[in-house]
Scaffold this motif. Structure first.
Motif, short mmCIF file in Angstrom:
data_model
loop_
_atom_site.label_atom_id
_atom_site.label_comp_id
_atom_site.label_asym_id
_atom_site.label_seq_id
_atom_site.Cartn_x
_atom_site.Cartn_y
_atom_site.Cartn_z
N PRO A 1 -0.01 3.21 -10.95
CA PRO A 1 -1.23 3.53 -11.72
C PRO A 1 -2.29 4.28 -10.94
O PRO A 1 -3.08 5.02 -11.54
N LEU A 2 -2.35 4.10 -9.61
CA LEU A 2 -3.35 4.83 -8.83
C LEU A 2 -3.14 6.33 -8.93
O LEU A 2 -4.10 7.11 -8.86
N HIS A 3 -1.90 6.74 -9.10
CA HIS A 3 -1.60 8.16 -9.25
C HIS A 3 -2.10 8.71 -10.59
O HIS A 3 -2.18 9.93 -10.77
N THR B 1 0.83 -1.21 0.00
CA THR B 1 0.00 0.00 0.00
C THR B 1 0.86 1.25 0.00
O THR B 1 0.60 2.21 -0.74
N ARG B 2 1.90 1.24 0.81
CA ARG B 2 2.81 2.39 0.87
C ARG B 2 3.51 2.59 -0.47
O ARG B 2 3.59 3.72 -0.98
N LEU B 3 3.98 1.50 -1.08
CA LEU B 3 4.71 1.61 -2.34
C LEU B 3 3.81 2.05 -3.49
O LEU B 3 4.23 2.82 -4.36
N GLU B 4 2.56 1.57 -3.50
CA GLU B 4 1.64 1.93 -4.58
C GLU B 4 0.92 3.25 -4.34
O GLU B 4 0.35 3.84 -5.26
N GLY B 5 0.91 3.72 -3.09
CA GLY B 5 0.21 4.95 -2.79
C GLY B 5 -1.30 4.78 -2.80
O GLY B 5 -2.04 5.68 -3.20
N GLY B 6 -1.78 3.61 -2.34
CA GLY B 6 -3.20 3.32 -2.35
C GLY B 6 -3.85 3.49 -0.99
O GLY B 6 -3.26 4.01 -0.05
N TYR B 7 -5.09 3.04 -0.91
CA TYR B 7 -5.84 3.09 0.34
C TYR B 7 -5.50 1.89 1.22
O TYR B 7 -5.02 2.05 2.33
N THR C 1 6.11 -3.38 -11.34
CA THR C 1 6.27 -3.27 -9.88
C THR C 1 5.93 -1.84 -9.46
O THR C 1 5.92 -0.92 -10.30
N PRO C 2 5.70 -1.58 -8.19
CA PRO C 2 5.40 -0.21 -7.76
C PRO C 2 6.58 0.75 -7.93
O PRO C 2 6.40 1.96 -7.81
N ILE D 1 -1.35 -9.74 -5.00
CA ILE D 1 -1.63 -8.55 -4.18
C ILE D 1 -2.57 -7.63 -4.95
O ILE D 1 -2.37 -7.37 -6.14
N ILE D 2 -3.59 -7.13 -4.27
CA ILE D 2 -4.55 -6.18 -4.83
C ILE D 2 -4.47 -4.89 -4.01
O ILE D 2 -4.59 -4.94 -2.78
N THR D 3 -4.27 -3.76 -4.66
CA THR D 3 -4.27 -2.47 -3.98
C THR D 3 -5.38 -1.62 -4.58
O THR D 3 -5.52 -1.55 -5.81
#
Length: 376
Positions: free
Chosen positions: A185-187, A63-69, A179-180, A211-213
């Motif tokens: 992509p969330l950004h 979550t931290r690496l992808e910047g997700g919820y 990889t993150p 893994i799902i973010t």
């Protein structure tokens, strides 16, 4: 974002422990009833199928690496993909999907989803640039794999996210290739990011995990499906992922450098017909690739004029360090033949091979590959 259940700063030990249990122990009836009312099973004590301290730890790190919820772990990358699809799609719905998507995903869509009355349209990267031509009032989901499997089609994800938001369509992307560290992509407005953690994230070809973010909006629907379906990851696999994340940046740097060396050699080798990498200016998606991705990785493909069976076998036998294996993203170099898609036109019949570069010595890999190609 959920608080970390383990903090290295607060411990005398360098790594979180693996808790081996099935059910947490409740101190009294009141706490048992309280836990039973927790529909998302977010609190402890809980049954291990709903997560352990180790799975929570790696989910928080992703979550931290992808910047997700928040993130959710599953027993495989394919399970992560199918779980998200089943979370959002219902009979009568329509999905838009990358045409060169991971083949087991295409098979799942064309069998189980079709049997449920869910239709799909498979699009090229260029067609994703004209989404308005393919979206219908039944389109509920847009699924992108970019760069895609084997031939690495690259999709303009900003354009996809923009139209999807206007039409109220959920967007999912398989970010395993990147990889993150190479793309978030969330950004760019995507709703759900999926990784086959068995690849680069775990990095040692010793764990199968997904893994799902998600953004906040889409976390609960996916979490509920995973709880009801029993799709979960174990503590041992989660610890392998935890360890792999520690060396991800170092491995990617080595693998990208070695891949570039091998690609340069192949581009001038007389036996080579085509080299496929989005990092090459000759790739149709190169411009879009440069727009989004921080660097390339250790994955590429190439083709040769189709050899006789004997020459093909001689070529493969000459490879000692390269393993003939479907897996990729690990520390060992792998190679596997694949069938070219129907839409790829060639002047002659060719043998296509996908290469996943490990962390072995680059010069040694180049010499071995060159020697093997001489057998063709």
């Amino acid at each position: 974002m959920v608080d970390k259940v383990y903090s290295e700063e607060d411990s005398y030990f360098p790594h979180p422990p693996i808790h081996r249990f099935t059910s947490g122990i409740y101190p009294d009836f009141e706490s048992l009833m309280y836990a039973s009312q927790d529909s998302l099973k977010s609190r402890y004590p809980r049954y291990s199928r709903f997560g352990t301290p180790m799975t929570d730890t790696v989910e928080c790190e992703i979550t931290r690496l992808e910047g997700g919820y928040r993130s959710l772990s599953t027993c495989s990358g394919l399970a992560a993909i199918t779980s998200v699809l089943m979370s959002f799609l219902r009979p009568g719905d329509h999905i838009l999907m990358t045409r060169s998507v991971y083949e087991p995903v295409r098979c799942f869509v064309m069998t189980y989803l079709f049997e449920l009355g869910i239709s799909a349209t498979f699009l090229s990267a260029d067609e994703f640039g004209h989404l308005e031509d393919y979206v219908t009032d039944k389109t509920k989901l847009i699924y992108v794999e970019s760069p895609s499997s084997n031939i690495f089609e690259v999709t303009d994800i900003d354009a996809v996210a923009k139209l999807a938001r206007l039409r109220g369509i959920a967007t999912i992307i398989d970010n395993t290739w990147s990889t993150p560290l190479l793309l978030n992509p969330l950004h760019h407005g995507f709703d759900v990011v999926i990784h086959s953690a068995s690849k680069y994230l775990a990095g040692h070809s010793d764990a199968v995990m997904g893994i799902i973010t998600t953004t906040e909006q889409y976390y609960e629907p996916v979490r509920r499906y995973l709880i009801k379906s029993g799709v979960c990851a174990g503590g041992e696999e989660s610890f392998s992922l935890y360890k792999g994340l520690k060396t991800l940046a170092v491995r990617l740097k080595i693998q990208q450098g070695t891949a570039q060396k091998l690609i340069r050699m192949l581009l001038t080798h007389p036996a080579i017909s085509t080299v496929i990498s989005p990092d090459l200016p000759s790739h149709s998606g190169h411009e879009i690739f440069c727009k989004y991705y921080r660097q390339s990785n250790g994955l590429f493909s190439f083709s040769v004029k189709k050899p006789t069976d004997q020459k093909r076998d001689d070529f493969l036998r000459e490879l000692k360090t390269f393993k003939l294996a479907y897996g990729w993203g690990g520390v060992d170099s792998c190679m596997i033949p694949f069938r070219s898609p129907d839409w790829m036109t060639q002047d002659e019949e060719q043998l296509f091979l996908r290469v996943s570069v490990g962390i072995e010595d680059a010069d040694m890999l180049a010499a071995e590959l060159s020697s093997a190609l001489s057998k063709l």
